[in-house]
Design a protein around this motif. Structure first.
Motif, PDB file in Angstrom:
ATOM      1  N   PHE B  33       0.835  -1.188   0.000  1.00 12.01           N
ATOM      2  CA  PHE B  33       0.000   0.000   0.000  1.00 12.01           C
ATOM      3  C   PHE B  33       0.878   1.249   0.000  1.00 12.01           C
ATOM      4  O   PHE B  33       1.968   1.257   0.589  1.00 12.01           O
ATOM      5  N   ILE B  34       0.375   2.277  -0.657  1.00  5.44           N
ATOM      6  CA  ILE B  34       1.132   3.525  -0.777  1.00  5.44           C
ATOM      7  C   ILE B  34       0.217   4.703  -0.472  1.00  5.44           C
ATOM      8  O   ILE B  34      -0.971   4.685  -0.846  1.00  5.44           O
ATOM      9  N   TRP B  35       0.766   5.704   0.157  1.00  2.00           N
ATOM     10  CA  TRP B  35       0.088   6.985   0.307  1.00  2.00           C
ATOM     11  C   TRP B  35       0.783   8.006  -0.588  1.00  2.00           C
ATOM     12  O   TRP B  35       2.014   8.115  -0.602  1.00  2.00           O
ATOM     13  N   TYR B  36      -0.061   8.771  -1.306  1.00  2.00           N
ATOM     14  CA  TYR B  36       0.431   9.843  -2.150  1.00  2.00           C
ATOM     15  C   TYR B  36      -0.178  11.167  -1.699  1.00  2.00           C
ATOM     16  O   TYR B  36      -1.303  11.214  -1.194  1.00  2.00           O
ATOM     17  N   LYS B  37       0.560  12.233  -1.951  1.00  2.00           N
ATOM     18  CA  LYS B  37       0.090  13.594  -1.705  1.00  2.00           C
ATOM     19  C   LYS B  37       0.048  14.316  -3.048  1.00  2.00           C
ATOM     20  O   LYS B  37       1.009  14.243  -3.823  1.00  2.00           O
ATOM     21  N   GLN B  38      -1.051  14.996  -3.317  1.00  2.00           N
ATOM     22  CA  GLN B  38      -1.145  15.734  -4.570  1.00  2.00           C
ATOM     23  C   GLN B  38      -1.538  17.186  -4.282  1.00  2.00           C
ATOM     24  O   GLN B  38      -2.653  17.456  -3.844  1.00  2.00           O
ATOM     25  N   SER B  40      -2.259  21.092  -5.526  1.00  2.00           N
ATOM     26  CA  SER B  40      -3.032  21.629  -6.636  1.00  2.00           C
ATOM     27  C   SER B  40      -2.158  21.866  -7.864  1.00  2.00           C
ATOM     28  O   SER B  40      -1.112  22.509  -7.780  1.00  2.00           O
ATOM     29  N   GLY B  41      -2.581  21.309  -9.005  1.00  2.00           N
ATOM     30  CA  GLY B  41      -1.870  21.512 -10.255  1.00  2.00           C
ATOM     31  C   GLY B  41      -0.624  20.681 -10.429  1.00  2.00           C
ATOM     32  O   GLY B  41       0.119  20.854 -11.401  1.00  2.00           O
ATOM     33  N   LYS B  42      -0.390  19.740  -9.516  1.00  3.81           N
ATOM     34  CA  LYS B  42       0.811  18.910  -9.595  1.00  3.81           C
ATOM     35  C   LYS B  42       0.443  17.438  -9.648  1.00  3.81           C
ATOM     36  O   LYS B  42      -0.685  17.053  -9.352  1.00  3.81           O
ATOM     37  N   GLY B  43       1.419  16.613 -10.003  1.00  2.00           N
ATOM     38  CA  GLY B  43       1.208  15.180  -9.992  1.00  2.00           C
ATOM     39  C   GLY B  43       1.321  14.615  -8.586  1.00  2.00           C
ATOM     40  O   GLY B  43       1.881  15.249  -7.692  1.00  2.00           O
ATOM     41  N   VAL B  87      -4.457  17.026  -1.540  1.00  2.00           N
ATOM     42  CA  VAL B  87      -5.288  15.832  -1.610  1.00  2.00           C
ATOM     43  C   VAL B  87      -4.392  14.630  -1.359  1.00  2.00           C
ATOM     44  O   VAL B  87      -3.292  14.531  -1.922  1.00  2.00           O
ATOM     45  N   TYR B  88      -4.863  13.734  -0.524  1.00  3.95           N
ATOM     46  CA  TYR B  88      -4.101  12.540  -0.176  1.00  3.95           C
ATOM     47  C   TYR B  88      -4.841  11.302  -0.706  1.00  3.95           C
ATOM     48  O   TYR B  88      -6.049  11.150  -0.498  1.00  3.95           O
ATOM     49  N   PHE B  89      -4.083  10.434  -1.410  1.00  2.00           N
ATOM     50  CA  PHE B  89      -4.638   9.201  -1.949  1.00  2.00           C
ATOM     51  C   PHE B  89      -3.965   8.004  -1.296  1.00  2.00           C
ATOM     52  O   PHE B  89      -2.759   8.017  -1.091  1.00  2.00           O
ATOM     53  N   CYS B  90      -4.750   6.975  -1.052  1.00  2.00           N
ATOM     54  CA  CYS B  90      -4.106   5.705  -0.792  1.00  2.00           C
ATOM     55  C   CYS B  90      -4.234   4.849  -2.055  1.00  2.00           C
ATOM     56  O   CYS B  90      -5.106   5.083  -2.891  1.00  2.00           O
ATOM     57  N   ALA B  91      -3.354   3.914  -2.180  1.00  2.00           N
ATOM     58  CA  ALA B  91      -3.359   3.017  -3.334  1.00  2.00           C
ATOM     59  C   ALA B  91      -2.948   1.631  -2.870  1.00  2.00           C
ATOM     60  O   ALA B  91      -2.125   1.491  -1.959  1.00  2.00           O
ATOM     61  N   THR B 106     -10.334   7.838  -4.375  1.00  2.00           N
ATOM     62  CA  THR B 106     -10.646   9.114  -5.004  1.00  2.00           C
ATOM     63  C   THR B 106      -9.967  10.289  -4.307  1.00  2.00           C
ATOM     64  O   THR B 106      -9.903  11.374  -4.855  1.00  2.00           O
ATOM     65  N   GLY B 107      -9.456  10.089  -3.112  1.00  2.00           N
ATOM     66  CA  GLY B 107      -8.696  11.140  -2.452  1.00  2.00           C
ATOM     67  C   GLY B 107      -9.446  11.847  -1.352  1.00  2.00           C
ATOM     68  O   GLY B 107     -10.685  11.918  -1.361  1.00  2.00           O
ATOM     69  N   THR B 108      -8.693  12.360  -0.385  1.00  2.00           N
ATOM     70  CA  THR B 108      -9.215  13.205   0.687  1.00  2.00           C
ATOM     71  C   THR B 108      -8.484  14.532   0.647  1.00  2.00           C
ATOM     72  O   THR B 108      -7.245  14.553   0.588  1.00  2.00           O
TER      73      THR B 108
END
Lengths: 115, 114
Positions: B33-38, B40-43, B87-91, B106-108
């Motif tokens: 499992f991975i957590w990502y941070k996104q 605004s306007g970035k990957g 926005v934070y996503f888990c995957a 879908t993100g928080t």
């Protein structure tokens, strides 16, 4: 650090145009991915590639094709752009670990608008 | 099919407080499992990951907890700062082998109030 770059940050095209989105990674990664990101839908996988000249369909491949002629470059092609392809397109790459711990690293994204 | 989901679209916290972002997953076969941070306007940007043979992993100001019994993943951010707003996503890793596919929630949206 892993660096994934995408050819354009913003792109505006007209319906019916052929559109090329380019992605380059500099970490000699085996795997590369194309996603689209839409509000409320999260990231959806369009195509991925685990080797040069190899490609696999993701969850939403319709209307798209891809090309991987070199290891570092993965191109997404919209043969005939339509308005429902207006979206944020994200490219990612990963090393291709067989251990199931394969982190994907993302580019900055291309926001495509089709008029 | 099975998918990763996030409970809340928005989480608002005060600067300096701790933040907890939750994620429920349904594929019991997922092992990474991975957590990502996104921002605004970035990957999406990689934050932290965890394998299924662990229940906790710590990074710099972030901790990921994995509860396989209830198929729950959480991201804790200590002393939340304005720069954490994103926005934070888990995957979850779904596939294994040479073609590791990630399934994303879908993100928080984390909003840090000064």
């Amino acid at each position: 650090d892993v660096k994934v770059t995408q050819s354009s940050r913003y792109l505006v095209k007209r319906t019916g145009e052929k559109v090329f989105l380019e992605c380059v990674q500099d970490m000699d990664h085996e795997n590369m991915f194309w996603y689209r990101q839409d509000p409320g839908l999260g990231l959806r996988l369009i195509y991925f590639s685990y080797d040069v000249k190899m490609k696999e369909k993701g969850d939403i491949p319709e209307g798209y094709s891809v090309s991987r002629e070199k290891k570092e470059r993965f191109s997404l092609i919209l043969e005939s752009a339509s308005t429902n392809q207006t979206s944020m397109y994200l490219c990612a790459s990963s090393s291709g670990s067989i251990l199931g711990t394969d982190t994907q690293y993302f580019g900055p994204g291309t926001r495509l608008t089709v008029l | 099919g099975e998918s990763v989901g996030l409970h809340l679209p928005t989480l608002s916290v005060q600067e300096g407080d701790n933040s907890i972002i939750n994620c429920a997953y349904s594929n019991s076969a997922s092992d990474y499992f991975i957590w990502y941070k996104q921002e605004s306007g970035k990957g999406p940007q990689f934050i932290i990951d965890i394998r299924s043979n662990m229940d906790k992993r710590q990074g710099q100001r972030v901790t990921v907890l994995l509860n396989k019994t209830v198929k729950h993943l959480s991201l804790q951010i200590a002393a939340t700062q304005p720069g954490d707003s994103a926005v934070y996503f888990c995957a979850e890793n779904w596939g294994g082998g040479a073609t590791n596919k990630l399934i994303f929630g879908t993100g928080t949206l984390l909003a840090v109030q000064p």
